[in-house]
Design a protein around this motif. Structure first.
Motif, mmCIF file in Angstrom:
data_model
loop_
_atom_site.group_PDB
_atom_site.id
_atom_site.type_symbol
_atom_site.label_atom_id
_atom_site.label_comp_id
_atom_site.label_asym_id
_atom_site.label_seq_id
_atom_site.Cartn_x
_atom_site.Cartn_y
_atom_site.Cartn_z
ATOM 1 N N LEU A 27 0.832 -1.203 0.000
ATOM 2 C CA LEU A 27 0.000 0.000 0.000
ATOM 3 C C LEU A 27 0.866 1.252 0.000
ATOM 4 N N TRP A 28 1.947 1.234 0.775
ATOM 5 C CA TRP A 28 2.860 2.372 0.803
ATOM 6 C C TRP A 28 3.481 2.586 -0.571
ATOM 7 N N VAL A 29 3.915 1.499 -1.206
ATOM 8 C CA VAL A 29 4.535 1.600 -2.531
ATOM 9 C C VAL A 29 3.533 2.148 -3.544
ATOM 10 N N GLU A 30 2.289 1.680 -3.510
ATOM 11 C CA GLU A 30 1.263 2.191 -4.426
ATOM 12 C C GLU A 30 1.023 3.677 -4.202
ATOM 13 N N THR A 31 0.945 4.084 -2.942
ATOM 14 C CA THR A 31 0.736 5.497 -2.627
ATOM 15 C C THR A 31 1.901 6.324 -3.134
ATOM 16 N N TYR A 32 3.101 5.851 -2.901
ATOM 17 C CA TYR A 32 4.297 6.570 -3.336
ATOM 18 C C TYR A 32 4.347 6.670 -4.863
ATOM 19 N N GLU A 33 4.123 5.559 -5.537
ATOM 20 C CA GLU A 33 4.198 5.557 -7.003
ATOM 21 C C GLU A 33 3.140 6.457 -7.628
ATOM 22 N N LYS A 34 1.919 6.409 -7.132
ATOM 23 C CA LYS A 34 0.860 7.272 -7.676
ATOM 24 C C LYS A 34 1.146 8.743 -7.374
ATOM 25 N N SER A 35 1.683 9.011 -6.195
ATOM 26 C CA SER A 35 2.013 10.387 -5.830
ATOM 27 C C SER A 35 3.107 10.941 -6.732
ATOM 28 N N VAL A 36 4.139 10.149 -6.948
ATOM 29 C CA VAL A 36 5.237 10.588 -7.807
ATOM 30 C C VAL A 36 4.755 10.742 -9.243
ATOM 31 N N SER A 37 3.925 9.832 -9.701
ATOM 32 C CA SER A 37 3.367 9.941 -11.050
ATOM 33 C C SER A 37 2.569 11.232 -11.204
ATOM 34 N N ALA A 38 1.747 11.546 -10.214
ATOM 35 C CA ALA A 38 0.963 12.788 -10.251
ATOM 36 C C ALA A 38 1.890 14.000 -10.222
ATOM 37 N N LEU A 141 0.817 19.011 -3.602
ATOM 38 C CA LEU A 141 1.106 17.608 -3.884
ATOM 39 C C LEU A 141 2.404 17.168 -3.207
ATOM 40 N N ILE A 142 3.424 18.016 -3.246
ATOM 41 C CA ILE A 142 4.692 17.697 -2.588
ATOM 42 C C ILE A 142 4.497 17.568 -1.082
ATOM 43 N N LYS A 143 3.737 18.479 -0.503
ATOM 44 C CA LYS A 143 3.486 18.426 0.937
ATOM 45 C C LYS A 143 2.763 17.136 1.321
ATOM 46 N N ALA A 144 1.746 16.763 0.553
ATOM 47 C CA ALA A 144 1.009 15.528 0.836
ATOM 48 C C ALA A 144 1.899 14.307 0.651
ATOM 49 N N LEU A 145 2.744 14.331 -0.363
ATOM 50 C CA LEU A 145 3.668 13.221 -0.604
ATOM 51 C C LEU A 145 4.633 13.073 0.562
ATOM 52 N N ARG A 146 5.155 14.176 1.043
ATOM 53 C CA ARG A 146 6.072 14.114 2.194
ATOM 54 C C ARG A 146 5.361 13.589 3.431
ATOM 55 N N GLN A 147 4.155 14.095 3.691
ATOM 56 C CA GLN A 147 3.438 13.716 4.905
ATOM 57 C C GLN A 147 2.966 12.266 4.881
ATOM 58 N N ASN A 148 2.630 11.758 3.705
ATOM 59 C CA ASN A 148 2.028 10.429 3.637
ATOM 60 C C ASN A 148 2.966 9.335 3.171
ATOM 61 N N CYS A 149 4.101 9.696 2.614
ATOM 62 C CA CYS A 149 5.017 8.671 2.113
ATOM 63 C C CYS A 149 6.423 8.802 2.683
ATOM 64 N N VAL A 150 7.001 9.966 2.546
ATOM 65 C CA VAL A 150 8.408 10.128 2.903
ATOM 66 C C VAL A 150 8.602 10.132 4.417
ATOM 67 N N GLU A 151 7.901 11.009 5.125
ATOM 68 C CA GLU A 151 8.102 11.140 6.567
ATOM 69 C C GLU A 151 7.750 9.873 7.350
ATOM 70 N N PRO A 152 6.614 9.213 7.072
ATOM 71 C CA PRO A 152 6.338 7.981 7.829
ATOM 72 C C PRO A 152 7.397 6.903 7.598
ATOM 73 N N ASN A 153 7.867 6.786 6.370
ATOM 74 C CA ASN A 153 8.893 5.792 6.074
ATOM 75 C C ASN A 153 10.208 6.155 6.746
ATOM 76 N N LEU A 154 10.557 7.422 6.724
ATOM 77 C CA LEU A 154 11.777 7.889 7.374
ATOM 78 C C LEU A 154 11.716 7.643 8.882
ATOM 79 N N LEU A 155 10.574 7.936 9.484
ATOM 80 C CA LEU A 155 10.419 7.701 10.927
ATOM 81 C C LEU A 155 10.539 6.219 11.271
ATOM 82 N N ARG A 156 9.994 5.367 10.420
ATOM 83 C CA ARG A 156 10.092 3.927 10.652
ATOM 84 C C ARG A 156 11.560 3.483 10.628
#
Length: 164
Positions: A27-38, A141-156
């Protein structure tokens, strides 16, 4: 007998955890890929509008091939971006998606005005306005991508490193 039962229970818990982890990662990968595509498609629109704004002063800064490519790609990117956003509406939390979608709707309005209402003598005003909305949309879009993909993964990853 008890060690066998205990081993089977531990294996079942490990398998269940692995399946959940795999689904979460997918699910994370799908969110990331769709976000980057957008984001890539939004950037095509922004670059097209920038080239149009610069073209008003005859300083495209692009080769003829690059300009022709942008001219061909931006309507396709706009069309596909609408489809990507529908998908992101499912993946993003509601408040994050609302910000992105509101910025998208404002951009869409400006793009339609530029295409349908502008005339050769005032098109630069429509382009400038659409460019502003395009940059705002990209930022949302960048802000949402950071909040929903980058930051949670970085924190993990940070938590995993600290545990070691």
């Amino acid at each position: 007998m008890w060690p066998t039962i205990l081993a089977l229970a531990a294996a079942a818990v490990a398998a269940y955890t692995a399946v959940l982890k795999t689904k979460h990662e997918k699910l994370w990968v799908e969110t990331y890929e769709k976000s980057v595509s957008a984001l890539v498609k939004a950037n095509i629109i922004t670059r097209y509008l920038q080239s149009e704004e610069n073209g008003e002063f005859y300083i495209h800064g692009l080769t003829a091939h690059e300009k022709n490519t942008l001219n061909e790609q931006w309507p396709i990117a706009r069309y596909e971006l609408a489809r990507d956003l529908a998908y992101l509406g499912v993946l993003y939390p509601e408040r994050d998606f609302e910000r992105v979608n509101d910025a998208w709707l404002l951009l869409q309005g400006e793009l339609f005005a530029m295409m349908e209402q502008s005339s050769p003598h005032d098109v630069h005003e429509y382009v400038r306005s659409a460019l502003s909305k395009s940059r705002s949309f990209e930022s949302a879009l960048i802000k949402a991508l950071r909040q929903n993909c980058v930051e949670p993964n970085l924190l993990r990853w940070v938590r995993k490193i600290r545990r070691r």
